[in-house]
Design an enzyme around this catalytic site. Structure first.
Site: not given
Ligand code: NAD
Length: 489
Positions: A287, A254
């Protein structure tokens, strides 16, 4: 090593291996992003520690995996409860250690961390033995735990991201080694206390503190590891993927993002502007934030004015204060990096709409910033800044918006504001792992989460987490007696 005292909270700087605290002969200094005050020294994970943790996890695996999801559930529920019992400590520690807003810790992160453990423990019950009936056979499709799992997390959301991986990994029957981020390792240490108090058997959950290049690299290269679950940056992911590839170990990655925030001509501009200001949350160290504003040229001035109104009201300051909305940047090196991006963009001809400089509140704080007059190829349009710095470009029609949205190497998330049907149609053409229509940040543990292109490999959430953390096995039992024959198909 002696316990650290962080504003009255006792937290261990040591590893947690095989149910015990284990000190190290080497350590590194930890500083608070709030004011750079030293918080104490944290154990470095040496070969002896990574070895011991993997051996402990291996040894614990047969009994833990044999328990089955139903028997693991009460222990994991207790783990979640023990996190809840320490809620105040978790909140205050992560605020001092990672600079996360205390209010966000209380209302968002700690409840979510508890849910990450409890929800997956419950969801694991639905995974047991899914039968497929065919004319020839009963297929018993099993989710078998994979074995020893290494979990590596970044500093911007250590508690949330560590539990998001630990929950399904443990519920599936794996034994885990968590390598916390060296810039914010404290709440991961407290997680070990919660697991211990909950009675998780020794070796089921281990924490090995340490720096990425030493401790992390050693863990991911060990051939005894069955899965690696990583959240962090693209360069680190490449190193991890290489190490995992050498042992053919599946890894879930990720990674970063440069997500578009599209404002169509028919958008609710005030709603979009209010959501836009949220992109400065956690000082932009998120993010999944939409950091590239792509605004229809006809509404660009009105949108910019509306968003400026919201941004001017943001309170930058100490994350422990209830009124603060934008806290510090994690590390002086990161402040320098953020400032470098802005300076190079301005030197290259970009225009500052607001912000652009360090904030008066202190050396670790940066003004919420917006840059415009940019080319798609500009460094600041293509690269993740991971700070409170956004960009704004305009477009004249949907095709151009989509081309700009898709025109980076990243593909994590996105936001699209417009009349619902129109925004949904545009959102469907944006190449990312997820995208929010007229909203931001709606997450559910059952839904898939992850990125495409440089933003990652694999999906987490719901069944997707279990597919990663399990070996899927088909046990085939024929319905009629099986007669061996070379002509048999
Ligand atoms: P990073 O890659 O520098 O570090 C992440 C973790 O990896 C740390 O624990 C670090 O110690 C470890 N590490 C470093 N080198 C290693 C190595 N060689 N082997 C094994 N482990 C190693 O990332 P960061 O700066 O801590 O975090 C910021 C990045 O994380 C940003 O790019 C951000 O977008 C990304 N992020 C992504 C998500 C997501 O869900 N997609 C969520 C949060 C953060």
């Amino acid at each position: 090593m002696t316990m650290l005292d962080i504003d009255g909270i006792a937290v261990s700087p040591d590893h947690y291996i095989d149910g015990r605290r284990v000190p190290s002969t080497e350590s590194f200094e930890l500083f608070s992003p709030i004011d750079q005050r030293p918080l104490g020294r944290i154990a470095e994970g040496l070969a002896v520690h990574t070895d011991a943790a993997i051996a402990a996890a291996e040894q614990a695996f047969p009994a833990w995996s044999a328990l089955g999801a139903a028997e693991r559930k009460p222990l994991l529920d207790r783990f979640a409860e023990e996190i809840g019992r320490r809620a105040d400590a978790f909140c205050r520690l992560e605020s001092v250690d990672a600079g996360v807003l205390l209010s966000r810790m209380r209302h968002g992160v700690v409840p979510r961390a508890m849910l990450n453990i409890g929800w997956f423990a419950q969801h694991a019950l639905s995974l047991q033995e899914r039968p497929i009936e065919t004319e020839q056979a009963h297929h018993i499709v099993r989710h078998d735990p994979a074995g020893v799992v290494v979990i590596i997390t970044p500093w911007n959301a250590p508690l949330m991201l560590s539990t998001w991986k630990l929950g399904p990994a443990l519920a599936a029957g794996n034994c885990c080694i968590l390598k916390p981020p060296e810039w914010a390792p404290l709440t991961c240490s407290l997680l070990a206390d919660a697991a211990h108090a909950a009675g998780l058997p020794p070796g089921v959950f281990n924490v090995v503190q340490g720096t990425g290049a030493r401790t992390g690299a050693r863990l991911v290269a060990d051939p005894r590891v069955a899965r690696i679950s990583f959240t962090g940056s693209v360069p680190t992911a490449k190193l991890i993927a290489q190490a995992a590839g050498a042992n053919l170990v599946p890894c879930s990655l990720e990674l970063g993002g440069k997500s578009p925030f599209i404002v169509l001509e028919d958008a609710d501009l005030d709603g979009a502007a209010a959501t836009g200001a949220l992109m400065y949350r956690n000082a932009g160290q998120v993010c999944l934030a939409g950091t590239r504003f792509l605004v229809h040229e006809k509404v660009a001035d009105a949108f910019t004015a509306a968003m400026r109104g919201y941004v001017e009201k943001l309170t930058v300051g100490d994350p422990r204060e209830e009124s603060t909305e934008v806290g510090p940047i994690i590390h002086p090196r990161q402040v320098e990096r953020v400032q470098g991006f802005v300076q190079r963009a301005v030197a290259g001809g970009a225009q500052l709409l607001w912000g652009g400089a360090p904030h008066d509140f202190g050396a670790q704080y940066f003004q919420p910033t917006m840059l415009t007059r940019l080319q798609q190829t500009d460094e600041i349009v293509q690269n993740e800044v991971f700070g409170p710095v956004l960009t704004l470009q305009t477009f004249s029609d949907d095709d151009e918006a989509i081309a700009l949205a898709n025109g980076t190497d990243y593909g994590l998330g996105g936001v699209c504001y417009g009349a619902t049907a129109h925004a949904t149609a545009v959102a469907e053409r944006v190449r990312t792992g997820f995208i929010w229509v007229n909203s931001f940040g709606i997450r559910d543990l059952a839904a898939p989460f992850g990125g495409i292109k440089r933003s990652g490999i694999g999906r987490e959430g719901g069944d997707w987490s279990f597919e990663f953390f399990c070996d899927i096995k088909d046990v085939v039992v024929p319905k009629k007696p099986f007669k061996a024959s070379f002509s048999h198909r």
